[in-house]
Enzyme design. Sequence first.
Site, short mmCIF file in Angstrom:
data_model
loop_
_atom_site.label_atom_id
_atom_site.label_comp_id
_atom_site.label_asym_id
_atom_site.label_seq_id
_atom_site.Cartn_x
_atom_site.Cartn_y
_atom_site.Cartn_z
N SER A 326 0.93 -1.40 -0.28
CA SER A 326 0.49 -0.30 0.32
C SER A 326 0.61 1.25 -0.29
O SER A 326 0.21 2.52 -0.49
CB SER A 326 -0.84 -0.18 1.35
OG SER A 326 -1.96 -1.07 1.14
N HIS A 371 -15.39 -0.43 3.28
CA HIS A 371 -15.22 0.55 3.69
C HIS A 371 -16.14 1.97 3.64
O HIS A 371 -16.63 2.72 3.90
CB HIS A 371 -14.07 1.28 3.47
CG HIS A 371 -12.91 0.83 3.99
ND1 HIS A 371 -12.28 -0.70 2.72
CD2 HIS A 371 -12.09 0.74 4.67
CE1 HIS A 371 -10.50 -0.51 3.96
NE2 HIS A 371 -10.66 0.18 4.54
N CYS A 384 -8.03 1.70 1.14
CA CYS A 384 -9.12 1.12 1.33
C CYS A 384 -8.75 0.22 0.11
O CYS A 384 -7.98 0.79 -1.23
CB CYS A 384 -9.89 1.62 0.64
SG CYS A 384 -11.60 1.07 -0.20
#
Length: 617
Positions: A326, A371, A384
Site C-alpha cells: 500500500s 469501507h 482501501c
Amino acid sequence: MKTRLTLKDHFRESRLVNNRLIFSAIFAGILFCIILGRLAILQVVEHEHFKTLSHNNRVGIQPLPPQRGLIYDRNGVVLAENIPTFSLELTPENVASVENTLKTLSKLFNLSSEEIVEIKKTIRDQRSFRQVVIRKSLTEKELALFSVNQHKLTGVDVVARLIRHYPHGALFAHTIGYVGRLNERDQKSVDGNEYKGTLQIGKTGIEKKYEKLLHGNVGFRHIETNVQGRAVRELTREPSHPGQELFLHLDINLQRVASEALGDYKGAIVALEVKTGGVLAMVSKPDFNPNSFVSGISSKEYNLLRDSLDRPLFNRSTRGHYPPASTLKPFVALAGLEMGVTRANSKTFCPGWYKLPGHDHRYRCWKTHGHGIVGLKQSLAQSCDVYFYDLANSLGIDQLHGFLNLFGFGHRTGIDVPSESRGLSPSREWKRKAKNQVWYPGETLISGIGQGFNQTTPVQLAQATAMLAMRGAHIKPKVVRAIREHNSDELTLLRTETSESLPVVNNKHWESVIDSMVEVTKGARGTARLLGRALPFNVAGKTGTAQVFGIKQDQKYDAETLEKKLQDHALFIGFAPAENPEFVVVVVAENGGSGSKVAAPMAREMIEQYFGLVAND
C-alpha cells in the site's frame, strides 16, 4: 742377422712442430679475442645493466604504503580509522623453503592446521614478492619470541602497519562496507605501482566506491643493505601521500536509533534529507562485524556468514526486493489525478471486494466488510484496496507503468553504494519478454495496490517518497557529503545531483495526495494515527502490509498459524513536516505483519530523533 737402421726426417718433424705451434697460437688468439670481446661487452655494452645489478646488491627500494583516508559522519564522529599493529609477515621469494619455514613458525606460534592451509593458499594465489600475513596483532610475548628466533627465519619479518578499524562494529557495516586483503583479482583492476606495499583494498560499500580517493599515493625509500640483505641506512625517501578523508551525510545517532528500532527484525530503514538527497541513516538487518574482514577472515567464519539463512552479508537497503504494497497507493492516486481518470472528490463504494466487469472472481479488500463509500482522502487514510483496484483498472497497466517510471520504480537510484538493484515495475512488455505471456486485467488490479510482480528496494522507495515530498523535484541519494585533504581544514562539498522535475501539470494534485497522506497519520481512522499523535507538526505517511505468499479465495490469513517467514512484511513511508519537508523515512520490517503496528512506530522513533524531540543519552 742384419740390423736395419732408421734415419730421422728432421724436416718433417720440424714442420709438424711448427704446425702445432701455429695452431696453438691461432687457438690462443681466438680465445684471447673472445675474452677481449666479452670484456668489451661487459665493460661497454652492458655496463649500465651490471652497474644497476651491482647497485641493487647494495641499495634496495622499499615501498611506503600510504595511510588510508578516514571516514567521518556528518557530526565529525570517526566511522573508519587506522590503528597501529604489529604483524608477522612472510615474503615467499625471500624464503629458501616455504614448507620448512612454516613448520618452524607453526611450532613457535602454535599455528593451527587450518591456518597453515589458509597461508599456503594465499601464497599460491598471489605473487611471490607480496607479503603474506602469518599472525596479525602480535602480543609483546610473541614479539619477543620472534626476536629470539629471527636468525632461523630468513624472509620472515615483523612489520608495523596501520590497519583499518571500524570503531562502531556492525552499525555501518553495509553502508561503509569494509576493506579486505588485496588478492590476485583486485590486482588486475588497480595500478600495480600505486599498490606496492598495500595489503588492503575496499571490498564493499563506501570503502569500495571511493577507493581511489581513500587509498592515496605510494611513496618509496632507498636503503643501503649489507651482504646479508639487511638494511644499514636510508639513502633517500619519497614520502607517501595519505588518502583523502570522507565526510558523510550519515548521522550516527539516527543510525543507532534505526538499528535499535529494527531490533531482531530482518529488514531495512532508510532516511534521507529531502532537499539534498543526503542519506542520514541506512540500516540493513541482520548485520555483521566488518572488522573480521580487515586482515582476512577464516574460511569457517566466512562460510557461517555466507551460508546463514538470515543472509547477514546481504545489503537489504539497496538490494532487497520487496512488494511496496500500500505504500505505492499515493503514487497510483497521483497518476489517476494527473491522467484525468479520477478527481479528488470522486467516490467509490467498497463492499469488501471488487469484480472486473464480466468476471466472477472477487479481489478482496483487507477489510472483510468493506469501507463503504470512500473518496481519495478516506481511501488513502484507511488504505482501501477496492478504491485502488478500480483506479488501476481505469488507468490500465500501460499508463500506470509509465507514470511510476517517472518516480524511478524499476530503476537504480544511482546512490553511491555499489551493487544497487533495479527492483521491478511490471509492464505488458516486461511480462512478454520475461515470461513469454500476455498481461491479464486482474494483474493490473494487483499492481495498483503494490502487490503481484511489483518489487522495490528500500532506497528506491525512499527516493520516490522524497520526490513526492518535493512535489516532483528529483535529487539523487548520496552518502558522501564532502571530502578533505589530509591535514587540511578545508572541506570540499560534493555537488548535489538533480534531474528535471516531474511533468505534473496541475500542482493541486500534489496537495491532494499529500493532504491524504497527512490524514493517514492525523485522521481519526488513519492507519498510522498513533504516529502523528502529539507531534508539533504534520507527518505525511503511508503504511503497507505486503503479502509474502498468495491465499485462495475462500481462505483467511491467520498470522498465528503461520511460520514467521511466511508472515506479511510491514512497511511505512513518510516525510515531515508535510508542508515544508525536511526528512524522509522508509521502514521495511520483514515478516513484521502490520505496517501500522510495527513499521510506523519505528518511523516515529526516527522522526523524534531527527527533530530533537527526544533526549540523547
